[in-house]
Every structure is written in structure tokens, then in C-alpha cells.
Write an enzyme that holds these catalytic residues in place. Structure first.
Site, short mmCIF file in Angstrom:
data_model
loop_
_atom_site.label_atom_id
_atom_site.label_comp_id
_atom_site.label_asym_id
_atom_site.label_seq_id
_atom_site.Cartn_x
_atom_site.Cartn_y
_atom_site.Cartn_z
N HIS A 1 -65.97 12.62 41.14
CA HIS A 1 -66.94 12.14 40.25
C HIS A 1 -66.85 10.67 39.82
O HIS A 1 -65.62 10.50 39.38
CB HIS A 1 -67.09 13.07 39.11
CG HIS A 1 -68.23 12.77 38.14
ND1 HIS A 1 -68.55 11.51 37.17
CD2 HIS A 1 -69.62 13.57 37.98
CE1 HIS A 1 -69.60 11.76 36.86
NE2 HIS A 1 -70.20 12.76 37.03
N TYR B 1 -79.33 16.90 29.45
CA TYR B 1 -77.96 16.33 30.27
C TYR B 1 -77.23 17.09 30.98
O TYR B 1 -76.87 18.44 30.41
CB TYR B 1 -77.13 15.57 29.14
CG TYR B 1 -76.16 14.97 29.42
CD1 TYR B 1 -76.31 13.77 30.54
CD2 TYR B 1 -74.85 15.24 28.90
CE1 TYR B 1 -74.88 13.11 30.61
CE2 TYR B 1 -73.50 14.42 29.32
CZ TYR B 1 -73.66 13.56 30.22
OH TYR B 1 -72.52 12.90 30.52
N HIS C 1 -68.96 10.53 20.58
CA HIS C 1 -67.43 10.87 21.01
C HIS C 1 -66.59 9.45 20.84
O HIS C 1 -66.65 8.65 21.52
CB HIS C 1 -67.44 11.39 22.40
CG HIS C 1 -68.21 12.50 22.57
ND1 HIS C 1 -68.82 12.71 23.64
CD2 HIS C 1 -68.59 13.61 21.79
CE1 HIS C 1 -69.76 14.05 23.66
NE2 HIS C 1 -69.43 14.49 22.41
N HIS D 1 -62.56 14.28 29.39
CA HIS D 1 -61.75 13.18 29.25
C HIS D 1 -61.61 12.77 27.88
O HIS D 1 -62.25 13.39 26.84
CB HIS D 1 -62.60 12.05 29.84
CG HIS D 1 -63.97 11.94 29.46
ND1 HIS D 1 -64.93 12.86 29.83
CD2 HIS D 1 -64.67 11.05 28.80
CE1 HIS D 1 -66.19 12.39 29.37
NE2 HIS D 1 -65.85 11.28 28.50
N HIS E 1 -63.48 15.44 25.05
CA HIS E 1 -64.91 15.94 25.32
C HIS E 1 -65.05 16.18 26.69
O HIS E 1 -64.35 15.86 27.59
CB HIS E 1 -65.88 15.10 24.44
CG HIS E 1 -65.84 13.58 24.89
ND1 HIS E 1 -64.94 12.75 24.72
CD2 HIS E 1 -66.86 13.15 25.93
CE1 HIS E 1 -65.45 11.58 25.31
NE2 HIS E 1 -66.36 11.72 25.97
N GLU F 1 -68.11 6.43 22.55
CA GLU F 1 -69.23 6.62 23.30
C GLU F 1 -70.25 7.21 22.41
O GLU F 1 -70.08 8.23 21.72
CB GLU F 1 -69.11 7.69 24.38
CG GLU F 1 -67.85 7.34 25.46
CD GLU F 1 -67.74 8.57 26.23
OE1 GLU F 1 -68.43 9.47 26.25
OE2 GLU F 1 -66.67 8.37 27.08
FE FE2 Z 1 -67.55 10.68 27.66
#
Ligand code: FE2
Length: 458
Positions: free
Chosen positions: A314, A372, A387, A357, A393, A363
């Protein structure tokens, strides 16, 4: 150059002309040297400030960057207007409503993952400015660093005019279209599009849709990133090449359109964190012609050219950057505006939703429509999540379980439009955001039940 603006509004024609002028025309391109005149002959030829500007107009420069910043990043426009901006009485302080400005010190930075439902419906008669509600931010507006994250929920069009000296405003409508009447002309911004108002540019927000959910009367809501730092620009593309992500030609600036209004007009300015008002004897949206590269603009997020992996893994979400405000450190943004647009996922042997991550950046995420792909529920259009720096998260348990077991056929992710304001510093909440009834309780629970699967080889 485009001649003939969409609106010449004068005196008693004001209201009728407003309605007649709701389909703006546009100039195309990001950072271009545009020019436009609403009346033929209004733009001077060959110089910016002739001894007598054409048609009895006043010439005025508006700077978006210091005069001496590198040419590639320099932003300024020349405005030819009925009266100079200097023609105004003294401003006096008024209440700030729900607006707050950096530095943010009402609360301490919170390491918790936080999520909010949409703003509650405000009273009838709440215009865009009164409907702004600050969630938090970082940096210092007087030092031109950092950002503020605002939400808005409006139930009335503005009659007054607003300008923000503290930074540029990136407006992200989630419900209800907006008609932005700016000094440069008219912009329409619908959900799925974003609009940018440069620092200091005067504008009025009019609502073009009625409320959803059975409500009566106009309504609009969405998000605003107030960027105190360097003006947003397009990110460099590196090995991606000369095209891709947000293509410059898809950014639209207004053609010149002006109001010729004699009479009282309330003008509100946000200046180093406080609102100030003055009653002008004319409309400051009186720019008959202009040229330059400092302009308000709109961009349709559905035009974003999404680039991703066609082998495995990703990509980091920086691949989805629409606009970036660089800092003094190469590669470190004051804030990036990132969109999670419809796209194909084809990675082989790959966990396809966003990975778990912890990020050195902070964020704030919002949702314009749909869902989402990392959150099965609870993250709703008009809501948002924060976050902050180093908070752990990623996908919720349901998403993790589903994605870990999914058959990896090519898959179209096309049921939502989410975005992120990603900023270099932690976002400190306002008191109103920390104590809001619409702050969700128990957000941590979405990661509860992520079971131990470790099986050592024996
Ligand atoms: Fe994130």
C-alpha cells in the site's frame, strides 16, 4: 484575457442581480498569470500602475508572498477597483463566536484517538462566518506557521463581507453548495469540490441548497483548513513524471465580476485571531478588472488522478496529496491536503486497507460522502477524526478481519470520498471541541478485540 464578467451589480438591482449571476465562468490553471476584466478597457495595457488607471479605477496590488520570494513561488495580483481598499473607516472589535486562532493553549495536546459526529444544527439565520467552529490547530498565526481546523454549519447566506488576514482558507463542502462572491469574481463550490480563498481576499458566502434531512431553508456544512503558512501549492511529482495527482488545468479561477453598491456594507476581518468589523459606505467587492497569480480557486476532487501500487503493498498516503504547504524543511509540510478518492486496489498478497501506523505527522480526517475503507462504522460524513502525532491507529477490527480474509481480486473502492489535513505539529483542541456533546465516547473500542494470532513455530 476574458472580457465581460458574469455580474455587474448596482444599487437597487443588488438582490435580483445576485440571483441572475449564479453561473460563474472560469479561467483554468493553477498558479497561472491570469487576467480578466468585467468591463472592456478596464485593464491597463503594458504597465500595472499607470498615471491614471483606465475608466477612473484605482490600481492596487495584493501580495500573497513577500515581494522577494523566489519567482516560482511568488504570488501577487493587481486589482483595478472602484475605490481603493484603503477607503474604509476604523475597525472595532466584535466577538469571535466559535472561531479560535493559533496559538492554541485552551487545552493540552491529547494523545488519544478522537472522533466527532457532525456539528449540531445551528439556529436559523446563522451565516457561514457565524457558523464557523474551531476544532483545534497548531503553530502561531502571527508567525505564519501551522493550521487551524474548523467546521462550519450555516443556515443563511451572508450579507456581510469577510476577509481573513491570518491565512488562506481551504473550504471543503460536505453538504450544500456554496456561491463564493470574491473580490476576483464568483466561484461555485459543491460537495466533492474544494475552494481556496487566499489570505486577505474579501468574500461573501451564499448558500445555494436547502437542508437535507427534511429541514427547511438553506443549509450548508463542511470543513475548513485555515493555513497560516506558505500558500498551498501543487506537490512535486518526482518519478511520477510531468502529469498526475491534481492536474494544474483542473483548477478554476473566477473571471472578474464586481458589485457597484453605494450604501452601508458590513465588513468583518479576522486579524491575528480576533474579529473586527467596520461599516463601509460601499461594497469592497468592487474589483472591475485584475491580473496576477494570486487568486481564489476551486478544484473538483473527482478530477484527482489517483496513483497507486500495481504490484504489492500500500503506498504511503502522501501519494494522495492534492495540495501542500511546505515548511522551511524540505519535504516537511506545514500541512498537506490529501484526498482518498475512488480507486482500484489490485495489490497481490497485500493488506489493502490503510495499514496500522504511528505517524510523526498529525492527521485530521473528514468524510465528504459514503464510507472510508479503514472504518466500517462510526466515521460519518460531516464528522471527523483526529489521530495526533504518534498515536497508534489503523483499520478497525471488522475491517482488519475482512481484509485479511478477502479474496484478492481487483477491487474498486468507490463508495466514499474522505480527506485529510496532515500537519507537522500536534493539533491542540479548543475547549469547545474537547467538551463537545458530539465528541464520540469510546472511540478506542474500534481497536478492541484485535485478537492475538501469534503462533510461534515449534
Ligand atoms: Fe493515519
Amino acid at each position: 484575457m476574458i472580457d465581460g464578467g458574469t455580474a455587474r451589480v448596482s444599487g437597487s438591482e443588488h438582490e435580483g442581480a445576485r440571483k441572475a449571476a449564479e453561473e460563474p465562468a472560469y479561467l483554468h490553471g493553477f498558479g497561472n498569470e491570469h487576467s480578466s476584466q468585467a468591463v472592456p478597457g478596464a485593464l491597463p495595457e503594458g504597465r500595472n500602475s499607470p498615471q491614471r488607471a483606465p475608466l477612473g479605477l484605482y490600481a492596487e496590488q495584493l501580495s500573497g508572498t513577500a515581494f522577494t520570494e523566489p519567482r516560482a513561488h511568488n504570488r501577487r495580483s493587481w486589482l483595478y477597483r472602484i475605490r481603493p481598499s484603503a477607503a474604509h473607516p476604523a475597525f472595532t472589535r466584535v466577538g469571535n463566536g466559535g472561531l479560535r486562532t493559533a496559538p492554541f493553549a485552551e487545552t493540552v495536546p491529547d494523545p488519544n484517538r478522537l472522533r466527532w459526529n457532525p456539528l449540531p444544527q445551528p439556529p436559523a439565520g446563522t451565516d457561514f462566518l457565524a457558523g464557523l467552529w474551531t476544532l483545534g490547530g497548531n503553530g502561531d498565526a502571527t508567525q505564519r506557521t501551522g493550521v487551524a481546523v474548523h467546521l462550519y454549519h450555516a443556515t443563511a447566506s451572508m450579507d456581510r463581507v469577510f476577509g481573513n488576514a491570518d491565512g488562506e482558507l481551504l473550504i471543503v463542502p460536505e453538504q450544500g453548495g456554496l456561491l463564493l462572491r470574491t473580490e476576483f469574481g464568483l466561484l461555485r463550490a459543491e460537495p466533492g469540490e474544494v475552494a481556496l480563498i487566499p489570505r486577505g481576499v474579501r468574500f461573501r458566502v451564499e448558500l445555494t441548497d436547502t437542508a437535507r434531512d427534511g429541514g427547511r431553508g438553506p443549509a450548508a456544512r463542511g470543513y475548513v483548513c485555515e493555513n497560516y503558512g506558505a500558500p498551498f501549492r501543487l506537490p512535486d511529482l518526482g518519478p511520477i513524471g510531468a502529469n498526475g495527482l491534481a492536474n494544474p488545468r483542473d483548477f478554476r479561477a473566477p473571471v472578474a465580476a464586481f458589485e457597484d453598491v453605494e450604501g452601508p456594507v458590513e465588513v468583518v476581518s479576522k486579524y491575528c485571531g480576533n474579529l473586527w468589523r467596520a461599516e463601509y459606505d460601499h461594497s469592497p467587492l468592487d474589483v472591475v478588472a485584475w491580473h496576477g497569480n494570486l487568486v481564489p480557486y476551486v478544484y473538483d476532487l473527482r478530477r484527482f488522478n489517483v496513483i497507486g501500487s500495481i504490484s504489492y503493498d500500500h503506498p504511503d498516503p502522501s501519494i494522495f496529496t492534492v495540495l501542500t504547504s511546505p515548511s522551511d524543511t524540505p519535504g516537511l509540510a506545514g500541512v498537506d491536503f490529501v484526498v482518498f478518492a475512488p480507486r482500484w486496489l489490485v495489490g497481490e498478497d497485500t493488506f489493502r486497507p490503510p495499514y496500522f501506523h504511528r505517524n510523526v505527522m498529525s492527521e485530521y480526517m473528514g468524510l465528504i460522502e459514503g464510507a472510508y475503507d479503514a472504518k466500517a462504522e462510526g466515521f460519518v460524513p460531516g464528522g471527523g477524526s483526529l489521530h495526533n502525532m504518534m498515536s497508534a491507529h489503523g483499520p478497525d477490527r471488522e475491517t482488519f478481519d475482512r481484509a485479511s480474509a478477502a479474496e484478492l481480486r481487483p477491487q474498486k473502492v468507490d463508495d466514499g470520498l474522505a480527506f485529510m489535513f496532515e500537519t507537522r505539529w500536534p493539533i491542540t483542541l479548543t475547549e469547545q471541541a474537547a467538551a463537545a456533546d458530539h465528541l464520540q465516547q469510546g472511540y478506542d473500542d474500534v481497536w478492541r478485540g484485535l485478537e492475538r494470532h501469534f503462533r510461534p513455530l515449534r
